[in-house]
Motif scaffolding. Structure first.
Motif, PDB file in Angstrom:
ATOM      1  N   ALA A  94      -8.274   2.242 -17.484  1.00  0.00           N
ATOM      2  CA  ALA A  94      -8.429   3.259 -16.439  1.00  0.00           C
ATOM      3  C   ALA A  94      -7.570   4.484 -16.744  1.00  0.00           C
ATOM      4  O   ALA A  94      -8.025   5.630 -16.598  1.00  0.00           O
ATOM      5  N   LEU A  95      -6.337   4.277 -17.180  1.00  0.00           N
ATOM      6  CA  LEU A  95      -5.457   5.398 -17.489  1.00  0.00           C
ATOM      7  C   LEU A  95      -5.928   6.170 -18.712  1.00  0.00           C
ATOM      8  O   LEU A  95      -5.718   7.381 -18.813  1.00  0.00           O
ATOM      9  N   LEU A  96      -6.598   5.478 -19.647  1.00  0.00           N
ATOM     10  CA  LEU A  96      -7.183   6.188 -20.786  1.00  0.00           C
ATOM     11  C   LEU A  96      -8.298   7.118 -20.313  1.00  0.00           C
ATOM     12  O   LEU A  96      -8.370   8.294 -20.707  1.00  0.00           O
ATOM     13  N   LEU A  97      -9.169   6.610 -19.445  1.00  0.00           N
ATOM     14  CA  LEU A  97     -10.291   7.417 -18.952  1.00  0.00           C
ATOM     15  C   LEU A  97      -9.824   8.588 -18.090  1.00  0.00           C
ATOM     16  O   LEU A  97     -10.481   9.635 -18.050  1.00  0.00           O
ATOM     17  N   THR A  98      -8.701   8.437 -17.390  1.00  0.00           N
ATOM     18  CA  THR A  98      -8.214   9.545 -16.561  1.00  0.00           C
ATOM     19  C   THR A  98      -7.358  10.528 -17.352  1.00  0.00           C
ATOM     20  O   THR A  98      -7.190  11.687 -16.928  1.00  0.00           O
ATOM     21  N   SER A  99      -6.815  10.106 -18.500  1.00  0.00           N
ATOM     22  CA  SER A  99      -5.945  11.006 -19.271  1.00  0.00           C
ATOM     23  C   SER A  99      -6.719  11.867 -20.263  1.00  0.00           C
ATOM     24  O   SER A  99      -6.278  12.969 -20.601  1.00  0.00           O
ATOM     25  N   VAL A 100      -7.874  11.387 -20.735  1.00  0.00           N
ATOM     26  CA  VAL A 100      -8.655  12.159 -21.703  1.00  0.00           C
ATOM     27  C   VAL A 100      -9.076  13.524 -21.149  1.00  0.00           C
ATOM     28  O   VAL A 100      -8.978  14.541 -21.857  1.00  0.00           O
ATOM     29  N   PRO A 101      -9.540  13.622 -19.892  1.00  0.00           N
ATOM     30  CA  PRO A 101      -9.846  14.959 -19.373  1.00  0.00           C
ATOM     31  C   PRO A 101      -8.639  15.890 -19.378  1.00  0.00           C
ATOM     32  O   PRO A 101      -8.783  17.099 -19.603  1.00  0.00           O
ATOM     33  N   SER A 102      -7.446  15.356 -19.127  1.00  0.00           N
ATOM     34  CA  SER A 102      -6.236  16.182 -19.161  1.00  0.00           C
ATOM     35  C   SER A 102      -6.013  16.764 -20.542  1.00  0.00           C
ATOM     36  O   SER A 102      -5.695  17.952 -20.693  1.00  0.00           O
ATOM     37  N   LEU A 103      -6.203  15.941 -21.567  1.00  0.00           N
ATOM     38  CA  LEU A 103      -5.997  16.381 -22.949  1.00  0.00           C
ATOM     39  C   LEU A 103      -6.980  17.481 -23.327  1.00  0.00           C
ATOM     40  O   LEU A 103      -6.598  18.528 -23.868  1.00  0.00           O
ATOM     41  N   VAL A 104      -8.260  17.270 -23.031  1.00  0.00           N
ATOM     42  CA  VAL A 104      -9.278  18.257 -23.392  1.00  0.00           C
ATOM     43  C   VAL A 104      -9.090  19.540 -22.591  1.00  0.00           C
ATOM     44  O   VAL A 104      -9.186  20.650 -23.128  1.00  0.00           O
ATOM     45  N   GLY A 105      -8.817  19.404 -21.288  1.00  0.00           N
ATOM     46  CA  GLY A 105      -8.606  20.578 -20.459  1.00  0.00           C
ATOM     47  C   GLY A 105      -7.436  21.419 -20.935  1.00  0.00           C
ATOM     48  O   GLY A 105      -7.516  22.655 -20.963  1.00  0.00           O
ATOM     49  N   ALA A 106      -6.348  20.768 -21.336  1.00  0.00           N
ATOM     50  CA  ALA A 106      -5.184  21.493 -21.847  1.00  0.00           C
ATOM     51  C   ALA A 106      -5.520  22.219 -23.140  1.00  0.00           C
ATOM     52  O   ALA A 106      -5.126  23.372 -23.353  1.00  0.00           O
ATOM     53  N   PHE A 285       2.244  17.278 -11.704  1.00  0.00           N
ATOM     54  CA  PHE A 285       1.261  17.443 -10.636  1.00  0.00           C
ATOM     55  C   PHE A 285      -0.116  16.948 -11.073  1.00  0.00           C
ATOM     56  O   PHE A 285      -0.742  16.124 -10.393  1.00  0.00           O
ATOM     57  N   ILE A 286      -0.596  17.414 -12.220  1.00  0.00           N
ATOM     58  CA  ILE A 286      -1.953  17.058 -12.622  1.00  0.00           C
ATOM     59  C   ILE A 286      -2.009  15.620 -13.123  1.00  0.00           C
ATOM     60  O   ILE A 286      -2.972  14.889 -12.881  1.00  0.00           O
ATOM     61  N   GLY A 287      -0.956  15.166 -13.816  1.00  0.00           N
ATOM     62  CA  GLY A 287      -0.941  13.791 -14.322  1.00  0.00           C
ATOM     63  C   GLY A 287      -0.939  12.765 -13.206  1.00  0.00           C
ATOM     64  O   GLY A 287      -1.719  11.809 -13.215  1.00  0.00           O
ATOM     65  N   PHE A 288      -0.067  12.958 -12.220  1.00  0.00           N
ATOM     66  CA  PHE A 288      -0.034  12.024 -11.090  1.00  0.00           C
ATOM     67  C   PHE A 288      -1.268  12.169 -10.204  1.00  0.00           C
ATOM     68  O   PHE A 288      -1.694  11.195  -9.578  1.00  0.00           O
ATOM     69  N   SER A 289      -1.849  13.374 -10.139  1.00  0.00           N
ATOM     70  CA  SER A 289      -3.089  13.540  -9.368  1.00  0.00           C
ATOM     71  C   SER A 289      -4.198  12.680  -9.954  1.00  0.00           C
ATOM     72  O   SER A 289      -4.951  12.030  -9.221  1.00  0.00           O
ATOM     73  N   PHE A 290      -4.325  12.687 -11.279  1.00  0.00           N
ATOM     74  CA  PHE A 290      -5.326  11.862 -11.938  1.00  0.00           C
ATOM     75  C   PHE A 290      -5.043  10.374 -11.728  1.00  0.00           C
ATOM     76  O   PHE A 290      -5.958   9.585 -11.516  1.00  0.00           O
ATOM     77  N   ALA A 291      -3.761  10.003 -11.828  1.00  0.00           N
ATOM     78  CA  ALA A 291      -3.407   8.581 -11.852  1.00  0.00           C
ATOM     79  C   ALA A 291      -3.198   7.969 -10.472  1.00  0.00           C
ATOM     80  O   ALA A 291      -3.238   6.735 -10.331  1.00  0.00           O
ATOM     81  N   PHE A 292      -2.983   8.783  -9.434  1.00  0.00           N
ATOM     82  CA  PHE A 292      -2.565   8.261  -8.135  1.00  0.00           C
ATOM     83  C   PHE A 292      -3.532   7.228  -7.552  1.00  0.00           C
ATOM     84  O   PHE A 292      -3.092   6.167  -7.073  1.00  0.00           O
ATOM     85  N   PRO A 293      -4.856   7.461  -7.549  1.00  0.00           N
ATOM     86  CA  PRO A 293      -5.748   6.415  -7.020  1.00  0.00           C
ATOM     87  C   PRO A 293      -5.621   5.090  -7.767  1.00  0.00           C
ATOM     88  O   PRO A 293      -5.617   4.012  -7.156  1.00  0.00           O
ATOM     89  N   THR A 294      -5.506   5.168  -9.095  1.00  0.00           N
ATOM     90  CA  THR A 294      -5.342   3.948  -9.896  1.00  0.00           C
ATOM     91  C   THR A 294      -4.023   3.259  -9.581  1.00  0.00           C
ATOM     92  O   THR A 294      -3.952   2.021  -9.468  1.00  0.00           O
ATOM     93  N   LEU A 295      -2.952   4.035  -9.432  1.00  0.00           N
ATOM     94  CA  LEU A 295      -1.639   3.450  -9.140  1.00  0.00           C
ATOM     95  C   LEU A 295      -1.636   2.744  -7.791  1.00  0.00           C
ATOM     96  O   LEU A 295      -1.051   1.655  -7.652  1.00  0.00           O
ATOM     97  N   ILE A 296      -2.279   3.345  -6.794  1.00  0.00           N
ATOM     98  CA  ILE A 296      -2.335   2.700  -5.477  1.00  0.00           C
ATOM     99  C   ILE A 296      -3.079   1.377  -5.565  1.00  0.00           C
ATOM    100  O   ILE A 296      -2.624   0.343  -5.061  1.00  0.00           O
ATOM    101  N   LYS A 297      -4.236   1.398  -6.231  1.00  0.00           N
ATOM    102  CA  LYS A 297      -5.042   0.179  -6.289  1.00  0.00           C
ATOM    103  C   LYS A 297      -4.370  -0.905  -7.113  1.00  0.00           C
ATOM    104  O   LYS A 297      -4.434  -2.094  -6.777  1.00  0.00           O
ATOM    105  N   ALA A 298      -3.699  -0.503  -8.214  1.00  0.00           N
ATOM    106  CA  ALA A 298      -3.055  -1.490  -9.083  1.00  0.00           C
ATOM    107  C   ALA A 298      -1.803  -2.080  -8.452  1.00  0.00           C
ATOM    108  O   ALA A 298      -1.527  -3.273  -8.608  1.00  0.00           O
TER     109      ALA A 298
END
Length: 493
Positions: A94-106, A285-298
């Motif tokens: 899940a964290l891989l799928l949410t981090s890839v957009p951050s990398l490309v966007g940057a 801000f953007i990293g935790f925004s992407f990860a926050f739903p996953t962190l809550i559920k996990a």
């Protein structure tokens, strides 16, 4: 602006005429009060609001994976099954799928900055908004194919990264429209409008996913329907953004890329110091925004099991929401107290917030966990505003000092400072967005290596304290004006 008549006497140039329809603007003088009052301001604001709308959608699509990955396991994708039970493999995927957009966007933020002078604001805003159709339609198709392998979704997540690049082109475009005295407020509105796209996606997506589960009796099919709804809801808005940009936005003929200023900014140590600080603020801000739903559920899977899935899913939006609204407050405080001082306070507070998050996990207290994360998001927003405020102050101070030492014209020195600060902002914004990828990868690798994300969080706390020290050392020390570092340390910037 004046022209010379046949009599040899100066005459007033024709006043600017506002037009609702978009066009190429061959004359644009926002710093001319008469020009600004005769239609320039109305034209600039028209372009600002269409730019905010398109950028907001870019952020909405960019962050979409942060919400849909939490439901993909239940939709039948085995590589994400067990996410709600804290399965390390599912969390890592899940964290891989949410981090890839951050990398490309940057990565896209740098070329997107140069696209406006080359193609014009109207054409490139329409083009960049239109690109959002590819990740949305692609996700909507493949999420309904349960046998789709994970690598396909990684590619789709990368495509969603185009939404992150929109920030730089939008900010570059709007910076050309407004006079120096109003540029800060306009860019603040533009940035906040984009950031709110994160919050609105994290608010809408869980509701739509839940709606899908209620419409179909089959759980997996219901989740797939809900995810599809959460994706396709953005398509009509994207079409509106493309149409609005083509029909109503303007392009400025005189908007030119300043390659020399970029070269100077890249060789200036302040650019890279501020990039580090912006990794800590915007990257968080953007990293935790992407990860926050996953962190809550996990971390709190029991909440979903007792029927709180809609409530918990929607609570994730609060982080991006409060972080977006605190950003302009950070700039306002920096104007009055000093950007460096606010930034030191912010990083110290962020380290404290991480400590509270760790305490909440050890106590299994969701209210404390949510409160601590919201505090962290507020601080990232304040830091985004204060660090952006520091950049023109730093370049203004260093360039003025250099000009005074070498006898340069003051007006030209100020113009050089503005150009270098603008170029540095483009670089710093790109590096800061890359920090969102680093943050999520740290979580992922910590979970894989140690079976827990705790080491990553304590690493963040240490990093935030280091960044506070870096800010103090270079920009707040009263002893900064030394021969060893003549261009780095400027008090109260």
């Amino acid at each position: 602006m004046t022209a010379i008549a046949a009599t040899g006497q100066p005459t007033q140039a024709p006043s600017f005429e506002y037009q609702k329809r978009g066009r190429w603007l061959t004359r644009w003088e926002p710093d001319n009060p008469a020009f600004w009052a005769s239609g320039g301001e109305q034209t600039a604001k028209k372009n600002l609001w269409f730019s905010v709308f398109a950028e907001n959608l870019g952020f909405s699509v960019w962050v979409l994976w942060g919400s849909i990955v939490t439901a993909m396991g239940a939709a039948g994708f085995t590589f994400l099954e067990g996410l709600g039970r804290g399965n390390p493999t599912a969390v890592a995927n899940a964290l891989l799928l949410t981090s890839v957009p951050s990398l490309v966007g940057a990565t896209l933020r740098v070329p997107y900055t140069f696209a406006i002078p080359r193609f014009g604001g109207r054409a490139f805003t329409a083009f960049s908004a239109g690109l959002l159709m590819f990740p949305t339609l692609g996700m909507a198709w493949f999420v309904n194919q349960p046998g789709t392998p994970m690598w396909v979704f990684v590619l789709l997540a990368a495509l969603a990264g185009v939404g992150g690049g929109n920030f730089s082109s939008s900010m570059a475009n709007i910076s050309f429209f407004f006079p120096e005295g109003k540029k800060g407020a306009a860019l603040g509105i533009n940035a906040a409008g984009g950031n709110l796209g994160v919050a609105q996606t994290q608010l809408a997506a869980p509701l739509l996913i839940t709606l899908g589960t209620h419409l179909l009796a089959d759980d997996a099919a219901g989740y797939r329907l809900g995810i599809t709804l959460a994706i396709l809801i953005w398509v009509p808005f994207v079409l509106v953004a493309v149409f609005g940009a083509l029909r109503y936005m303007d392009s400025i003929v005189s908007a030119k890329a300043d390659g020399k200023s970029y070269k100077l900014a890249l060789t200036n140590a302040n650019t890279w110091i501020m990039s580090l600080l912006y990794i800590g603020t915007f990257g968080s801000f953007i990293g935790f925004s992407f990860a926050f739903p996953t962190l809550i559920k996990a971390n709190f899977p029991d909440l979903a099991q007792i029927g709180w899935i809609t409530v918990v899913g929607n609570l994730a939006f609060l982080g991006a929401f409060v972080g977006s609204f605190s950003r302009p407050v950070g700039g306002w405080l920096a104007d009055r107290i000093g950007g460096a001082r606010i930034t030191v306070y912010v990083f110290t507070g962020m380290a404290v917030a991480v400590g509270l998050i760790m305490a909440a996990l050890s106590m299994r207290s969701f209210p404390l966990y949510l409160t601590a994360f919201l505090l962290l998001f507020v601080l990232t927003g304040l830091g985004n505003g204060s660090t952006y405020r520091m950049i023109p102050s730093i370049f203004g101070a260093t360039t003025a000092k250099y000009g005074a030492e070498h006898g340069l014209d003051a007006a030209e020195t100020q113009a050089t400072a503005r150009r270098q600060a603008g170029a540095a902002i483009g670089v710093i914004g790109a590096v800061g967005a890359f920090g969102g990828f680093l943050l999520q990868q740290a979580l992922r690798l910590s979970n894989i290596t140690f079976g827990s994300m705790t080491p990553a969080f304590w690493g963040y706390a240490v990093a935030f304290l280091v960044m506070a020290a870096v800010t103090w050392w270079f920009y707040l020390r009263s002893t900064f004006a030394t021969e060893k570092m003549p261009s780095l340390a400027y008090a109260n910037v």
